[in-house]
Design an enzyme around this catalytic site. Structure first.
Site, PDB file in Angstrom:
ATOM      1  N   MET A  81      54.554   5.401  20.201  1.00  0.00           N
ATOM      2  CA  MET A  81      55.316   5.057  21.367  1.00  0.00           C
ATOM      3  C   MET A  81      55.695   3.923  21.475  1.00  0.00           C
ATOM      4  SD  MET A  81      53.807   9.365  22.334  1.00  0.00           S
ATOM      5  CE  MET A  81      55.084   8.448  24.144  1.00  0.00           C
ATOM      6  N   HIS A  82      56.294   3.748  22.783  1.00  0.00           N
ATOM      7  CA  HIS A  82      55.932   3.152  23.610  1.00  0.00           C
ATOM      8  C   HIS A  82      56.673   1.270  22.792  1.00  0.00           C
ATOM      9  CE1 HIS A  82      53.799   5.220  26.074  1.00  0.00           C
ATOM     10  NE2 HIS A  82      52.672   5.016  24.699  1.00  0.00           N
ATOM     11  N   ASP A 241      54.562  10.169  18.756  1.00  0.00           N
ATOM     12  CA  ASP A 241      53.229  11.003  16.839  1.00  0.00           C
ATOM     13  C   ASP A 241      52.313  11.170  18.220  1.00  0.00           C
ATOM     14  OD1 ASP A 241      51.956   8.683  18.859  1.00  0.00           O
ATOM     15  OD2 ASP A 241      51.428   7.479  16.925  1.00  0.00           O
TER      16      ASP A 241
END
Ligand SMILES: Nc1ncnc2c1ncn2[C@@H]1O[C@H](COP(=O)(O)OP(=O)(O)O)[C@@H](O)[C@H]1O
Ligand SMILES: O=C(CO)[C@@H](O)[C@H](O)COP(=O)(O)O
Length: 508
Positions: A81-82, A241
């Site tokens: 992520m991110h 995820d």
């Protein structure tokens, strides 16, 4: 035959699975790639690696499953992520992507909270405080530090969504991953125009937001050719995820917690309502279940701490060609050491810490070493320190009155029965494992099957496919010991917090 693919663009590599309609895994394949650390606490990756790994692993699983191209009906995407993929108007990647564990954006987090009118206001707008790992601070970092690159910026995509762009030609994301950009109105499940305006960011930088089960496009001719599939194959929203892993563990209702011991460590619970911690100690994000939310705690260096120990300090255990798996030996040694590692305690903050401390300056510590201690103690103390750091998230959930009946353990660390028993003992909860060990990739393969119409919704897909295969109950004496040790762990961080900052400044 109908086949569904789940692709997880992880930090250390991409894992792809081919799944039959009844949830049976027909084939799996993975391909690894490096992360770049150009400066301490910086973490970057080349998006081209993700695409190459996707093509390779998809071709591998289709071949291994003996599938015809037209058998593959749908693809689900999951990923770290991110991360920020910065694209120009011609879809060229402007610079390497900044990853979730990159800690360079402390100043931008302060800027975001101030532009938002304070931390409380920010939490009202996007349900979360500004943390260095999130995406919005990375965009501001580009504007503040690489203005020429920022001038070229046309789109910012998350890692799995950049792979989606190359699969379908669409700029799109879905609610669970978009929540971690710090630009989503998590309550309304769409971009926060309010925050975007305060940050002076153009909404056209972002893709269209979908629910996780929704179809976001079909394969382009070029992508179908590269993957060896057809242009009828649809790509569903998928999930970040953590949410994908939760689906793969059947966490689609209250009372069950997914604990994941991967590079990072995650404690994840489903929530029917949106409930943000006013202090922002845990993340409150949209779940990959339509109209539902989740809360999670993330420790940045979980099994990653053990991996660091193996890579940097036990290199000889890997054998001459680096082929021997050292974990069996290390786990056996650690089992011979009593609870508490005879007074050795580890703070696993090797990459700073996210929840609940939100402290990019935190550092890893080995405390209480004596002449008695050996490698076995160090291994065990690392595992215990990581498990305490997960318990901190459990404590916050408890303070928020969020019930946890059962823990479902996953990630590489959960392969170890010792670590599962340790989780049961430190958490004081029953820990189970499930039939599907592929967490995120399995979760998004289920979303793909749901999006293609094989199941009514993701809850039905999980109920039809996921079963418990092992159960570990807390040991009463060990639980008692850990209940006594845990406050010591908590006090050590508090005592060292300011010194971490001083340490970090020593070389300025
Ligand atoms: N048998 C094992 N026992 C304990 N830990 C293990 C074992 N095998 C792998 N690990 C740990 O699991 C980690 C990998 O987990 P994984 O979930 O694949 O991570 P990620 O997807 O975040 O890269 C490794 O870094 C290692 O520390
Ligand atoms: O930052 C987070 C979640 O908030 C991490 O969980 C990343 O999503 C990393 O994933 P792995 O590649 O380590 O599984």
């Amino acid at each position: 035959m109908n086949i569904y693919l789940g692709i997880d663009i992880g930090t250390s590599g991409t894992k792809t699975i081919a799944m039959a309609e009844d949830g049976t895994i027909l084939a799996e394949s993975s391909a690894s790639y490096p992360a770049l650390h150009p400066k301490p606490l910086w973490s970057e990756q080349d998006p081209e690696h993700w695409w190459k790994a996707t093509v390779k692993t998809v071709r591998n699983v289709v071949k291994a499953a003996k599938a015809k191209p037209a058998d593959v009906k749908a693809i689900g995407l999951s990923g770290q992520m991110h991360g920020s993929v910065f694209l120009d108007k011609d879809d060229q990647v402007i610079r390497p992507a900044l990853l979730w564990n990159d800690q360079r954006t402390a100043a931008e987090c302060v800027e975001i909270e101030s532009r938002a009118g304070g931390r409380k206001n920010l939490i009202k707008m996007v349900a979360n405080p500004a943390l260095t790992g999130f995406t919005a601070p990375k965009i501001l970092w580009l504007r503040n530090h690489e203005p020429k690159n920022f001038d070229r910026l046309a789109k910012v995509l998350l890692p799995k969504d950049d792979v989606r762009r190359r699969l379908t030609g669409e700029y799109a994301t879905e609610v669970s991953d978009a929540s971690g950009m710090l630009l989503l109105d998590v309550a309304k499940r769409n971009w926060s125009t309010q925050l975007l305006s305060k940050l002076e960011l153009d909404p056209s930088l972002l893709g269209t937001v979908y629910e996780s089960e929704d179809v976001t496009g079909t394969l382009t001719k070029e992508a179908a050719k590269q993957l060896g599939l057809t242009t009828d194959c649809v790509v569903v929203g998928g999930a970040g995820d953590c949410a994908a892993n939760a689906l793969g563990n059947g966490v689609v209702k209250k009372g069950i917690l997914a604990s994941s011991l991967g590079t990072s460590g995650v404690m994840f619970v489903h929530s029917d309502e949106m409930a943000a911690d006013p202090e922002g100690r845990l993340h409150t994000f949209c779940h990959a279940v339509r109209g539902k939310w989740h809360m999670m705690g993330v420790t940045l260096c979980a099994a990653g701490t053990l991996e660091w120990f193996v890579q940097k300090l036990c290199r000889e255990m890997r054998g001459p060609r680096g082929k021997i798996d050292p974990y069996a030996t290390l786990m056996k040694e650690a089992e011979s050491v009593p609870c508490g590692s005879e007074g050795l305690m580890v703070l696993p903050y090797l990459a700073g810490e996210r929840t609940p401390h939100a402290d990019p300056d935190a550092r890893g510590c080995f405390i209480g070493i004596t002449l008695k201690h050996e490698r076995a103690h160090v291994t065990r103390a690392i595992m215990e320190g990581v498990t305490y750091s997960l318990r901190e998230s459990l404590e916050v959930l408890d303070q928020m009155n969020i019930p946890v009946r059962q823990v479902r353990a996953g990630g590489g660390g959960a392969k170890s029965p010792l670590w599962r028993q340790m989780q049961a003992n430190v958490f004081g909860k029953k820990v189970v494992t499930l039939n599907a060990e592929q967490g995120p990739a399995y979760g998004v393969a289920l979303l793909a099957a749901t999006g293609a119409g094989a199941y009514k919704n993701i809850q039905e897909a999980c109920a039809a496919t996921i079963r418990e295969v092992s159960e570990t109950k807390p040991d009463r004496a060990a639980k008692k010991y850990y209940d006594k040790a845990f406050p010591v762990y908590q006090d050590l961080y508090r005592a060292l917090k300011d010194d971490f900052k001083r340490l970090g400044r020593l070389d300025d």
